[in-house]
Design a protein around this motif. Structure first.
Motif, PDB file in Angstrom:
ATOM      1  N   GLY A 291       1.414  -1.510   0.015  1.00 27.40           N
ATOM      2  CA  GLY A 291      -0.395   0.080  -0.417  1.00 27.40           C
ATOM      3  C   GLY A 291       1.167   0.805  -0.382  1.00 27.40           C
ATOM      4  N   THR A 292       0.060   2.494  -0.577  1.00 27.91           N
ATOM      5  CA  THR A 292       0.753   3.487  -0.144  1.00 27.91           C
ATOM      6  C   THR A 292       0.172   4.968   0.219  1.00 27.91           C
ATOM      7  N   PHE A 293       0.721   5.726   0.857  1.00 23.63           N
ATOM      8  CA  PHE A 293       0.058   6.546   1.203  1.00 23.63           C
ATOM      9  C   PHE A 293       0.828   7.976   0.200  1.00 23.63           C
ATOM     10  N   THR A 294      -0.519   9.161   0.062  1.00 21.15           N
ATOM     11  CA  THR A 294      -0.574  10.216  -0.658  1.00 21.15           C
ATOM     12  C   THR A 294      -1.060  11.352   0.621  1.00 21.15           C
ATOM     13  N   THR A 295      -0.133  12.917   0.541  1.00 21.53           N
ATOM     14  CA  THR A 295      -0.934  13.538   1.467  1.00 21.53           C
ATOM     15  C   THR A 295      -1.347  14.477   0.522  1.00 21.53           C
ATOM     16  N   LEU A 296      -2.203  14.667   1.413  1.00 22.64           N
ATOM     17  CA  LEU A 296      -3.833  15.574   1.186  1.00 22.64           C
ATOM     18  C   LEU A 296      -3.063  17.067   1.280  1.00 22.64           C
ATOM     19  N   PHE A 297      -2.741  16.950   0.791  1.00 19.43           N
ATOM     20  CA  PHE A 297      -1.243  19.085   1.167  1.00 19.43           C
ATOM     21  C   PHE A 297      -2.809  19.761   0.577  1.00 19.43           C
ATOM     22  N   PHE A 298      -3.757  19.892   0.198  1.00 18.95           N
ATOM     23  CA  PHE A 298      -4.717  20.758   0.742  1.00 18.95           C
ATOM     24  C   PHE A 298      -5.456  21.238   2.132  1.00 18.95           C
ATOM     25  N   PHE A 299      -5.751  19.587   2.633  1.00 13.72           N
ATOM     26  CA  PHE A 299      -6.433  19.794   3.457  1.00 13.72           C
ATOM     27  C   PHE A 299      -5.839  19.732   4.908  1.00 13.72           C
ATOM     28  N   SER A 300      -3.833  19.587   4.761  1.00 12.19           N
ATOM     29  CA  SER A 300      -3.314  19.596   5.775  1.00 12.19           C
ATOM     30  C   SER A 300      -3.076  21.206   6.130  1.00 12.19           C
ATOM     31  N   LYS A 301      -2.717  22.143   4.919  1.00 10.26           N
ATOM     32  CA  LYS A 301      -2.546  23.236   4.462  1.00 10.26           C
ATOM     33  C   LYS A 301      -3.266  24.218   4.757  1.00 10.26           C
ATOM     34  N   VAL A 302      -4.670  24.303   4.738  1.00  6.67           N
ATOM     35  CA  VAL A 302      -5.891  24.492   5.666  1.00  6.67           C
ATOM     36  C   VAL A 302      -5.933  24.484   6.945  1.00  6.67           C
ATOM     37  N   LYS A 303      -5.595  23.017   7.395  1.00 10.11           N
ATOM     38  CA  LYS A 303      -5.387  22.888   8.178  1.00 10.11           C
ATOM     39  C   LYS A 303      -4.919  23.423   9.099  1.00 10.11           C
ATOM     40  N   LYS A 304      -3.454  24.299   8.575  1.00  9.86           N
ATOM     41  CA  LYS A 304      -2.603  24.568   9.382  1.00  9.86           C
ATOM     42  C   LYS A 304      -2.591  26.186   9.420  1.00  9.86           C
ATOM     43  N   LEU A 305      -3.746  26.568   8.276  1.00  8.32           N
ATOM     44  CA  LEU A 305      -3.794  28.001   8.862  1.00  8.32           C
ATOM     45  C   LEU A 305      -4.880  28.439   9.539  1.00  8.32           C
ATOM     46  N   VAL A 306      -5.955  27.548  10.077  1.00 13.75           N
ATOM     47  CA  VAL A 306      -6.766  27.453  10.902  1.00 13.75           C
ATOM     48  C   VAL A 306      -6.256  27.360  11.893  1.00 13.75           C
ATOM     49  N   VAL A 307      -5.612  27.237  11.818  1.00 12.98           N
ATOM     50  CA  VAL A 307      -4.965  27.199  13.161  1.00 12.98           C
ATOM     51  C   VAL A 307      -3.911  28.148  13.161  1.00 12.98           C
ATOM     52  N   PHE A 308      -3.291  28.438  12.551  1.00 15.56           N
ATOM     53  CA  PHE A 308      -2.519  30.165  13.206  1.00 15.56           C
ATOM     54  C   PHE A 308      -3.753  30.826  12.603  1.00 15.56           C
ATOM     55  N   PHE A 309      -4.584  31.145  12.182  1.00 16.98           N
ATOM     56  CA  PHE A 309      -5.773  31.707  12.632  1.00 16.98           C
ATOM     57  C   PHE A 309      -6.027  32.084  13.758  1.00 16.98           C
ATOM     58  N   VAL A 310      -5.979  31.757  14.446  1.00 16.04           N
ATOM     59  CA  VAL A 310      -6.582  30.809  16.077  1.00 16.04           C
ATOM     60  C   VAL A 310      -5.882  31.269  16.954  1.00 16.04           C
ATOM     61  N   LEU A 311      -4.282  31.042  16.249  1.00 16.12           N
ATOM     62  CA  LEU A 311      -3.382  31.610  17.430  1.00 16.12           C
ATOM     63  C   LEU A 311      -3.310  33.099  17.844  1.00 16.12           C
ATOM     64  N   ILE A 312      -3.260  33.575  16.478  1.00 23.98           N
ATOM     65  CA  ILE A 312      -2.905  35.260  15.640  1.00 23.98           C
ATOM     66  C   ILE A 312      -4.581  35.425  16.938  1.00 23.98           C
ATOM     67  N   ARG A 313      -5.582  35.309  16.568  1.00 23.31           N
ATOM     68  CA  ARG A 313      -6.997  35.663  17.181  1.00 23.31           C
ATOM     69  C   ARG A 313      -6.833  35.905  19.148  1.00 23.31           C
ATOM     70  N   LEU A 314      -5.994  34.730  19.223  1.00 22.77           N
ATOM     71  CA  LEU A 314      -5.907  34.797  20.948  1.00 22.77           C
ATOM     72  C   LEU A 314      -5.250  35.304  21.152  1.00 22.77           C
ATOM     73  N   ILE A 315      -3.744  35.442  20.149  1.00 20.52           N
ATOM     74  CA  ILE A 315      -2.821  36.622  21.081  1.00 20.52           C
ATOM     75  C   ILE A 315      -2.979  37.548  21.160  1.00 20.52           C
ATOM     76  N   ALA A 316      -3.915  37.875  20.014  1.00 22.88           N
ATOM     77  CA  ALA A 316      -4.933  39.378  20.081  1.00 22.88           C
ATOM     78  C   ALA A 316      -5.543  39.903  21.010  1.00 22.88           C
ATOM     79  N   THR A 317      -6.400  38.755  21.349  1.00 22.03           N
ATOM     80  CA  THR A 317      -7.322  38.921  22.236  1.00 22.03           C
ATOM     81  C   THR A 317      -7.070  38.719  23.950  1.00 22.03           C
ATOM     82  N   PHE A 318      -5.508  38.517  24.317  1.00 22.47           N
ATOM     83  CA  PHE A 318      -5.006  38.347  25.138  1.00 22.47           C
ATOM     84  C   PHE A 318      -4.256  39.925  25.270  1.00 22.47           C
ATOM     85  N   ALA A 319      -3.670  40.547  23.931  1.00 23.23           N
ATOM     86  CA  ALA A 319      -2.504  41.403  24.358  1.00 23.23           C
ATOM     87  C   ALA A 319      -3.706  43.231  24.344  1.00 23.23           C
ATOM     88  N   ALA A 320      -4.845  43.129  24.512  1.00 21.27           N
ATOM     89  CA  ALA A 320      -5.713  44.221  24.104  1.00 21.27           C
ATOM     90  C   ALA A 320      -5.743  43.922  25.634  1.00 21.27           C
TER      91      ALA A 320
END
Length: 101
Positions: free
Chosen positions: A72-101
């Protein structure tokens, strides 16, 4: 060349067990010992985050009187893994902005 169920007509039941070896991306994933003539239950597709298995190679329905290797062979789901990373990034930015205010 024999197709379908006909290739298993010559399988005779005996007390010998043979190995079904699953290789995943070239490495041993799982090994089972199955008696010749018994039904082979396919291994469920493994799940890794951001990856999906394309397909297992041919898996016999009935265990032949010989060892079998399934690949068997795995393939990487680039689109979904990158979207997930972007969502985590924006959530972290939002949390940092919330606590910095």
């Amino acid at each position: 060349m024999v197709d379908g169920w006909n290739k298993f007509l010559s399988v005779e039941e005996n007390d010998m067990k043979y190995k079904v070896t699953y290789l995943l991306d070239g490495e041993e994933y799982k090994v089972y010992e199955i008696q010749a003539g018994e039904v082979v239950t396919p291994e469920p597709d493994p799940v890794l985050e951001g990856r999906t298995i394309i397909t297992w190679s041919e898996i016999p329905w009935v265990m032949p009187a010989e060892d079998v290797t399934v690949t068997g062979t795995f393939t990487t789901l680039f689109f979904f893994s990158k979207v997930k990373k972007l969502v985590v990034f924006f959530v972290l930015i939002r949390l940092i902005a919330t606590f910095a205010a």
